[in-house]
Design a protein around this motif. Structure first.
Motif, mmCIF file in Angstrom:
data_model
loop_
_atom_site.group_PDB
_atom_site.id
_atom_site.type_symbol
_atom_site.label_atom_id
_atom_site.label_comp_id
_atom_site.label_asym_id
_atom_site.label_seq_id
_atom_site.Cartn_x
_atom_site.Cartn_y
_atom_site.Cartn_z
ATOM 1 N N ALA A 99 0.809 -1.221 0.000
ATOM 2 C CA ALA A 99 0.000 0.000 0.000
ATOM 3 C C ALA A 99 0.845 1.275 0.000
ATOM 4 O O ALA A 99 0.490 2.262 -0.643
ATOM 5 N N ASP A 100 1.988 1.255 0.699
ATOM 6 C CA ASP A 100 2.789 2.489 0.749
ATOM 7 C C ASP A 100 3.633 2.685 -0.513
ATOM 8 O O ASP A 100 4.233 3.747 -0.690
ATOM 9 N N ARG A 101 3.697 1.682 -1.360
ATOM 10 C CA ARG A 101 4.399 1.720 -2.652
ATOM 11 C C ARG A 101 5.888 2.043 -2.533
ATOM 12 O O ARG A 101 6.525 2.399 -3.521
ATOM 13 N N LYS A 102 6.472 1.885 -1.386
ATOM 14 C CA LYS A 102 7.890 2.175 -1.217
ATOM 15 C C LYS A 102 8.780 1.022 -1.635
ATOM 16 O O LYS A 102 10.013 1.124 -1.607
ATOM 17 N N SER A 103 8.168 -0.080 -2.005
ATOM 18 C CA SER A 103 8.932 -1.200 -2.530
ATOM 19 C C SER A 103 8.039 -1.981 -3.480
ATOM 20 O O SER A 103 6.824 -1.738 -3.552
ATOM 21 N N SER A 104 8.644 -2.890 -4.217
ATOM 22 C CA SER A 104 7.873 -3.786 -5.068
ATOM 23 C C SER A 104 8.633 -5.092 -5.182
ATOM 24 O O SER A 104 9.876 -5.117 -5.024
ATOM 25 N N THR A 105 7.913 -6.182 -5.419
ATOM 26 C CA THR A 105 8.539 -7.495 -5.514
ATOM 27 C C THR A 105 8.124 -8.176 -6.804
ATOM 28 O O THR A 105 6.926 -8.356 -7.063
ATOM 29 N N LEU A 106 9.126 -8.518 -7.576
ATOM 30 C CA LEU A 106 8.897 -9.298 -8.792
ATOM 31 C C LEU A 106 8.954 -10.767 -8.410
ATOM 32 O O LEU A 106 9.933 -11.217 -7.795
ATOM 33 N N SER A 107 7.937 -11.526 -8.772
ATOM 34 C CA SER A 107 7.892 -12.936 -8.445
ATOM 35 C C SER A 107 7.893 -13.762 -9.723
ATOM 36 O O SER A 107 7.043 -13.581 -10.597
ATOM 37 N N LEU A 108 8.880 -14.661 -9.816
ATOM 38 C CA LEU A 108 8.991 -15.555 -10.974
ATOM 39 C C LEU A 108 8.666 -16.961 -10.504
ATOM 40 O O LEU A 108 9.415 -17.534 -9.701
ATOM 41 N N PRO A 109 7.566 -17.534 -10.962
ATOM 42 C CA PRO A 109 7.171 -18.869 -10.484
ATOM 43 C C PRO A 109 7.970 -19.961 -11.197
ATOM 44 O O PRO A 109 8.161 -19.912 -12.405
ATOM 45 N N ARG A 110 8.472 -20.900 -10.437
ATOM 46 C CA ARG A 110 9.140 -22.087 -11.001
ATOM 47 C C ARG A 110 10.143 -21.714 -12.104
ATOM 48 O O ARG A 110 9.921 -21.978 -13.289
ATOM 49 N N VAL A 111 11.238 -21.135 -11.681
ATOM 50 C CA VAL A 111 12.236 -20.664 -12.649
ATOM 51 C C VAL A 111 12.915 -21.844 -13.347
ATOM 52 O O VAL A 111 13.001 -22.960 -12.822
ATOM 53 N N SER A 112 13.417 -21.559 -14.535
ATOM 54 C CA SER A 112 14.192 -22.531 -15.299
ATOM 55 C C SER A 112 15.556 -21.911 -15.602
ATOM 56 O O SER A 112 15.789 -20.731 -15.316
ATOM 57 N N LEU A 113 16.441 -22.703 -16.187
ATOM 58 C CA LEU A 113 17.783 -22.212 -16.489
ATOM 59 C C LEU A 113 17.724 -20.972 -17.387
ATOM 60 O O LEU A 113 18.577 -20.077 -17.276
ATOM 61 N N SER A 114 16.744 -20.907 -18.244
ATOM 62 C CA SER A 114 16.627 -19.799 -19.191
ATOM 63 C C SER A 114 16.190 -18.494 -18.529
ATOM 64 O O SER A 114 16.152 -17.453 -19.198
ATOM 65 N N ASP A 115 15.852 -18.541 -17.256
ATOM 66 C CA ASP A 115 15.523 -17.315 -16.527
ATOM 67 C C ASP A 115 16.772 -16.638 -15.960
ATOM 68 O O ASP A 115 16.675 -15.564 -15.363
#
Lengths: 112, 111
Positions: free
Chosen positions: B66-82
């Motif tokens: 809610a305070d927008r002072k951070s953000s988190t990118l979530s990558l589900p089940r990563v592979s080598l190509s990530d």
């Protein structure tokens, strides 16, 4: 499919030479950008243009100039190249400040 | 300008979920948060963009408190190509001059 092309992938120049890096886009975007990318520093904005013949300085404009005579073409000019301008240069385009930017493949410039 | 801070690097294994956080304490009211992915010898490529709460697309999710002072990118089940560098970009509220890229997070995915 958006296409942003840069004139060279690799370029080697000598100190004091005038260097032109050219970027061409086929998406009819108003906005074009030049960034440089250095290890540990990420991407830093050099200049951007929001219309033909219009330009604004980014975070690190010193030692650079730009030219936008046509909508699809944005050139970065190093008037007198120096060794500290050895870097990866990336061009990008975008519709608005909020939209995604589309990047070219980059030009790795080495100044000897 | 909204300065951004990201971890320099992260390690993961194939199949795991990876969360990369970006801090942007000075984000302006109308700034957007955008994440890019970059492979070696290529320009960055757009992954996802958001303004608040949660955004999900076919490759990632973006969580914004809610305070927008951070953000988190979530990558589900990563592979080598990530395996790539991930950049957080904040700004846009006052035009392109307010855009600030983070220094990037090098994600290494191992077998």
């Amino acid at each position: 499919d958006v296409k942003v092309t840069q004139s060279s992938r690799y370029l080697v120049k000598r100190t004091g030479e005038k260097v032109f890096l050219e970027c061409v886009q086929d998406m009819d975007h108003e906005n074009m950008f030049w960034y440089r990318q250095d290890p540990g520093l990420g991407l830093r904005l050099i200049y951007f243009s929001y219309d033909v013949k219009m330009k604004e300085k980014g975070d690190i404009p010193e030692g650079y100039s730009v030219s936008r005579e046509k909508k699809e073409r944005f050139s970065l000019i190093l008037e007198s190249a120096s060794t500290n301008q050895t870097s990866m240069y990336l061009c990008a385009t975008g519709e608005t400040a909020y939209n995604e930017q589309f990047f070219g493949p980059g030009t790795r410039l080495t100044v000897l | 300008l909204a300065k951004t801070t990201q971890p320099i690097s992260m390690d993961s294994y194939e199949g795991q979920e990876v969360n990369i956080t970006c801090s942007h304490n000075n984000i302006a009211t109308n700034d957007y948060i955008t994440w890019y992915q970059q492979f070696p010898s290529q320009g960055p490529r757009f992954i996802i963009q958001g303004y608040k709460t949660k955004v999900t697309n076919e490759v990632a999710s973006l969580f914004i408190p809610a305070d927008r002072k951070s953000s988190t990118l979530s990558l589900p089940r990563v592979s080598l190509s990530d395996t790539a560098v991930y950049y957080c970009l904040v700004g846009g509220s006052s035009g392109y001059s307010t855009l600030t890229f983070g220094k990037g997070t090098m994600l290494l995915v191992s077998p």
